[in-house]
Design a protein around this motif. Structure first.
Motif, PDB file in Angstrom:
ATOM      1  N   SER A  16     -22.877  49.880 -18.875  1.00 30.78           N
ATOM      2  CA  SER A  16     -21.576  49.623 -18.250  1.00 30.78           C
ATOM      3  C   SER A  16     -20.504  50.567 -18.784  1.00 30.78           C
ATOM      4  CB  SER A  16     -21.161  48.172 -18.494  1.00 30.78           C
ATOM      5  OG  SER A  16     -20.966  47.955 -19.877  1.00 30.78           O
ATOM      6  N   THR A  17     -20.870  51.843 -18.983  1.00 29.60           N
ATOM      7  CA  THR A  17     -19.896  52.819 -19.478  1.00 29.60           C
ATOM      8  C   THR A  17     -18.962  53.247 -18.359  1.00 29.60           C
ATOM      9  OG1 THR A  17     -21.421  54.614 -19.077  1.00 29.60           O
ATOM     10  CG2 THR A  17     -21.381  53.704 -21.304  1.00 29.60           C
ATOM     11  N   VAL A  18     -17.787  53.697 -18.738  1.00 27.93           N
ATOM     12  CA  VAL A  18     -16.773  54.129 -17.779  1.00 27.93           C
ATOM     13  C   VAL A  18     -16.355  55.544 -18.140  1.00 27.93           C
ATOM     14  CG1 VAL A  18     -14.742  53.288 -16.566  1.00 27.93           C
ATOM     15  CG2 VAL A  18     -15.853  51.820 -18.238  1.00 27.93           C
ATOM     16  N   ARG A  19     -16.000  56.302 -17.117  1.00 29.09           N
ATOM     17  CA  ARG A  19     -15.525  57.665 -17.369  1.00 29.09           C
ATOM     18  C   ARG A  19     -14.146  57.647 -17.978  1.00 29.09           C
ATOM     19  NH1 ARG A  19     -16.269  60.725 -11.993  1.00 29.09           N
ATOM     20  NH2 ARG A  19     -14.143  60.010 -11.866  1.00 29.09           N
ATOM     21  N   SER A  20     -13.898  58.597 -18.829  1.00 33.12           N
ATOM     22  CA  SER A  20     -12.560  58.795 -19.370  1.00 33.12           C
ATOM     23  C   SER A  20     -11.665  59.283 -18.236  1.00 33.12           C
ATOM     24  CB  SER A  20     -12.622  59.842 -20.480  1.00 33.12           C
ATOM     25  OG  SER A  20     -11.351  60.346 -20.755  1.00 33.12           O
ATOM     26  N   PRO A  21     -10.416  58.822 -18.189  1.00 34.58           N
ATOM     27  CA  PRO A  21      -9.528  59.310 -17.133  1.00 34.58           C
ATOM     28  C   PRO A  21      -9.335  60.826 -17.192  1.00 34.58           C
ATOM     29  CG  PRO A  21      -8.519  57.493 -18.338  1.00 34.58           C
ATOM     30  CD  PRO A  21      -9.797  57.852 -19.033  1.00 34.58           C
ATOM     31  N   ALA A  22      -9.545  61.438 -18.349  1.00 38.88           N
ATOM     32  CA  ALA A  22      -9.368  62.885 -18.495  1.00 38.88           C
ATOM     33  C   ALA A  22     -10.587  63.670 -18.027  1.00 38.88           C
ATOM     34  CB  ALA A  22      -9.062  63.222 -19.948  1.00 38.88           C
ATOM     35  N   ALA A  23     -11.704  63.003 -17.776  1.00 45.89           N
ATOM     36  CA  ALA A  23     -12.924  63.715 -17.388  1.00 45.89           C
ATOM     37  C   ALA A  23     -12.734  64.565 -16.133  1.00 45.89           C
ATOM     38  CB  ALA A  23     -14.084  62.751 -17.226  1.00 45.89           C
ATOM     39  N   PRO A  24     -12.175  64.030 -15.033  1.00 43.56           N
ATOM     40  CA  PRO A  24     -12.003  64.893 -13.858  1.00 43.56           C
ATOM     41  C   PRO A  24     -11.123  66.116 -14.130  1.00 43.56           C
ATOM     42  CG  PRO A  24     -11.796  62.598 -13.219  1.00 43.56           C
ATOM     43  CD  PRO A  24     -11.826  62.638 -14.731  1.00 43.56           C
ATOM     44  N   GLN A  25     -10.100  65.950 -14.946  1.00 43.75           N
ATOM     45  CA  GLN A  25      -9.239  67.090 -15.278  1.00 43.75           C
ATOM     46  C   GLN A  25     -10.031  68.133 -16.056  1.00 43.75           C
ATOM     47  OE1 GLN A  25      -5.731  66.170 -17.536  1.00 43.75           O
ATOM     48  NE2 GLN A  25      -4.959  68.248 -17.413  1.00 43.75           N
ATOM     49  N   ALA A  26     -10.822  67.703 -17.033  1.00 46.43           N
ATOM     50  CA  ALA A  26     -11.648  68.640 -17.798  1.00 46.43           C
ATOM     51  C   ALA A  26     -12.671  69.313 -16.887  1.00 46.43           C
ATOM     52  CB  ALA A  26     -12.349  67.906 -18.935  1.00 46.43           C
ATOM     53  N   HIS A  27     -13.234  68.552 -15.953  1.00 42.20           N
ATOM     54  CA  HIS A  27     -14.199  69.120 -15.016  1.00 42.20           C
ATOM     55  C   HIS A  27     -13.538  70.184 -14.139  1.00 42.20           C
ATOM     56  CE1 HIS A  27     -16.828  65.207 -15.175  1.00 42.20           C
ATOM     57  NE2 HIS A  27     -16.859  65.908 -16.298  1.00 42.20           N
ATOM     58  N   ARG A  28     -12.306  69.915 -13.684  1.00 45.93           N
ATOM     59  CA  ARG A  28     -11.596  70.910 -12.860  1.00 45.93           C
ATOM     60  C   ARG A  28     -11.398  72.204 -13.635  1.00 45.93           C
ATOM     61  NH1 ARG A  28      -8.736  66.349 -11.207  1.00 45.93           N
ATOM     62  NH2 ARG A  28      -6.980  66.789 -12.578  1.00 45.93           N
ATOM     63  N   VAL A  29     -11.027  72.090 -14.902  1.00 51.05           N
ATOM     64  CA  VAL A  29     -10.832  73.291 -15.728  1.00 51.05           C
ATOM     65  C   VAL A  29     -12.132  74.080 -15.815  1.00 51.05           C
ATOM     66  CG1 VAL A  29     -10.330  74.118 -18.063  1.00 51.05           C
ATOM     67  CG2 VAL A  29      -8.905  72.330 -17.037  1.00 51.05           C
ATOM     68  N   LEU A  30     -13.240  73.401 -16.070  1.00 51.78           N
ATOM     69  CA  LEU A  30     -14.537  74.079 -16.152  1.00 51.78           C
ATOM     70  C   LEU A  30     -14.889  74.756 -14.827  1.00 51.78           C
ATOM     71  CD1 LEU A  30     -16.596  71.404 -18.099  1.00 51.78           C
ATOM     72  CD2 LEU A  30     -15.892  73.653 -18.936  1.00 51.78           C
ATOM     73  N   LEU A  31     -14.646  74.060 -13.728  1.00 49.93           N
ATOM     74  CA  LEU A  31     -14.957  74.624 -12.413  1.00 49.93           C
ATOM     75  C   LEU A  31     -14.072  75.831 -12.094  1.00 49.93           C
ATOM     76  CD1 LEU A  31     -15.418  71.202 -10.651  1.00 49.93           C
ATOM     77  CD2 LEU A  31     -17.197  72.961 -10.839  1.00 49.93           C
ATOM     78  N   TYR A  32     -12.779  75.714 -12.369  1.00 51.58           N
ATOM     79  CA  TYR A  32     -11.870  76.852 -12.133  1.00 51.58           C
ATOM     80  C   TYR A  32     -12.278  78.052 -12.982  1.00 51.58           C
ATOM     81  CZ  TYR A  32      -8.476  74.011  -9.515  1.00 51.58           C
ATOM     82  OH  TYR A  32      -7.850  73.223  -8.603  1.00 51.58           O
ATOM     83  N   TYR A  33     -12.613  77.805 -14.238  1.00 50.32           N
ATOM     84  CA  TYR A  33     -13.014  78.891 -15.132  1.00 50.32           C
ATOM     85  C   TYR A  33     -14.279  79.571 -14.607  1.00 50.32           C
ATOM     86  CZ  TYR A  33     -14.510  81.439 -19.242  1.00 50.32           C
ATOM     87  OH  TYR A  33     -14.918  82.430 -20.092  1.00 50.32           O
ATOM     88  N   ALA A  34     -15.260  78.774 -14.188  1.00 48.93           N
ATOM     89  CA  ALA A  34     -16.514  79.341 -13.680  1.00 48.93           C
ATOM     90  C   ALA A  34     -16.262  80.161 -12.419  1.00 48.93           C
ATOM     91  CB  ALA A  34     -17.527  78.233 -13.408  1.00 48.93           C
ATOM     92  N   LEU A  35     -15.412  79.645 -11.527  1.00 50.53           N
ATOM     93  CA  LEU A  35     -15.104  80.372 -10.296  1.00 50.53           C
ATOM     94  C   LEU A  35     -14.362  81.669 -10.590  1.00 50.53           C
ATOM     95  CD1 LEU A  35     -14.150  77.303  -8.109  1.00 50.53           C
ATOM     96  CD2 LEU A  35     -16.029  78.899  -7.646  1.00 50.53           C
ATOM     97  N   VAL A  59     -23.055  65.497 -15.628  1.00 54.43           N
ATOM     98  CA  VAL A  59     -24.308  66.230 -15.407  1.00 54.43           C
ATOM     99  C   VAL A  59     -24.236  67.009 -14.095  1.00 54.43           C
ATOM    100  CG1 VAL A  59     -26.788  65.955 -14.999  1.00 54.43           C
ATOM    101  CG2 VAL A  59     -25.667  64.613 -16.777  1.00 54.43           C
ATOM    102  N   THR A  60     -23.702  66.391 -13.056  1.00 55.26           N
ATOM    103  CA  THR A  60     -23.586  67.057 -11.758  1.00 55.26           C
ATOM    104  C   THR A  60     -22.600  68.217 -11.833  1.00 55.26           C
ATOM    105  OG1 THR A  60     -24.105  64.971 -10.667  1.00 55.26           O
ATOM    106  CG2 THR A  60     -23.096  66.696  -9.309  1.00 55.26           C
ATOM    107  N   VAL A  61     -21.470  67.991 -12.480  1.00 49.97           N
ATOM    108  CA  VAL A  61     -20.469  69.056 -12.620  1.00 49.97           C
ATOM    109  C   VAL A  61     -21.065  70.227 -13.389  1.00 49.97           C
ATOM    110  CG1 VAL A  61     -18.239  69.683 -13.617  1.00 49.97           C
ATOM    111  CG2 VAL A  61     -18.494  67.502 -12.416  1.00 49.97           C
ATOM    112  N   GLN A  62     -21.826  69.952 -14.450  1.00 54.94           N
ATOM    113  CA  GLN A  62     -22.442  71.028 -15.220  1.00 54.94           C
ATOM    114  C   GLN A  62     -23.431  71.810 -14.361  1.00 54.94           C
ATOM    115  OE1 GLN A  62     -21.705  72.158 -18.424  1.00 54.94           O
ATOM    116  NE2 GLN A  62     -22.903  73.842 -17.590  1.00 54.94           N
ATOM    117  N   ALA A  63     -24.171  71.124 -13.492  1.00 61.95           N
ATOM    118  CA  ALA A  63     -25.108  71.810 -12.598  1.00 61.95           C
ATOM    119  C   ALA A  63     -24.355  72.748 -11.654  1.00 61.95           C
ATOM    120  CB  ALA A  63     -25.922  70.794 -11.802  1.00 61.95           C
TER     121      ALA A  63
END
Length: 78
Positions: A16-35, A59-63
């Motif tokens: 029953s784990t929950v995502r940190s509210p900051a996770a999507p923001q961190a994911h966006r940074v990773l995606l922008y950097y990769a692009l 895991v999906t974002v990392q893929a």
């Protein structure tokens, strides 16, 4: 590039784990950097796609980041 997994709520069981509210923001940074590293300039639809993908699990974002990185690397073309 390693992603930080979502933080569990205190007293939560592993199922029953929950995502940190900051996770999507961190994911966006990773995606922008990769692009950016792949030389991709973003258009309006791309920004919307980044926001949508950033809401997915780590895991999906990392893929996706790996796919972008590989696509931007000319030596990876087969």
């Amino acid at each position: 590039m390693e992603l930080t997994p979502p933080l569990p709520r205190s007293g939560a069981t592993p199922s029953s784990t929950v995502r940190s509210p900051a996770a999507p923001q961190a994911h966006r940074v990773l995606l922008y950097y990769a692009l950016e590293a792949a030389g991709r300039s973003l258009e309006t639809g791309d920004v919307q796609a980044v926001f949508a993908v950033a809401e997915l699990d780590a895991v999906t974002v990392q893929a996706v980041v790996t796919w972008i990185t590989t696509a931007g690397d000319p030596s990876s073309v087969r």
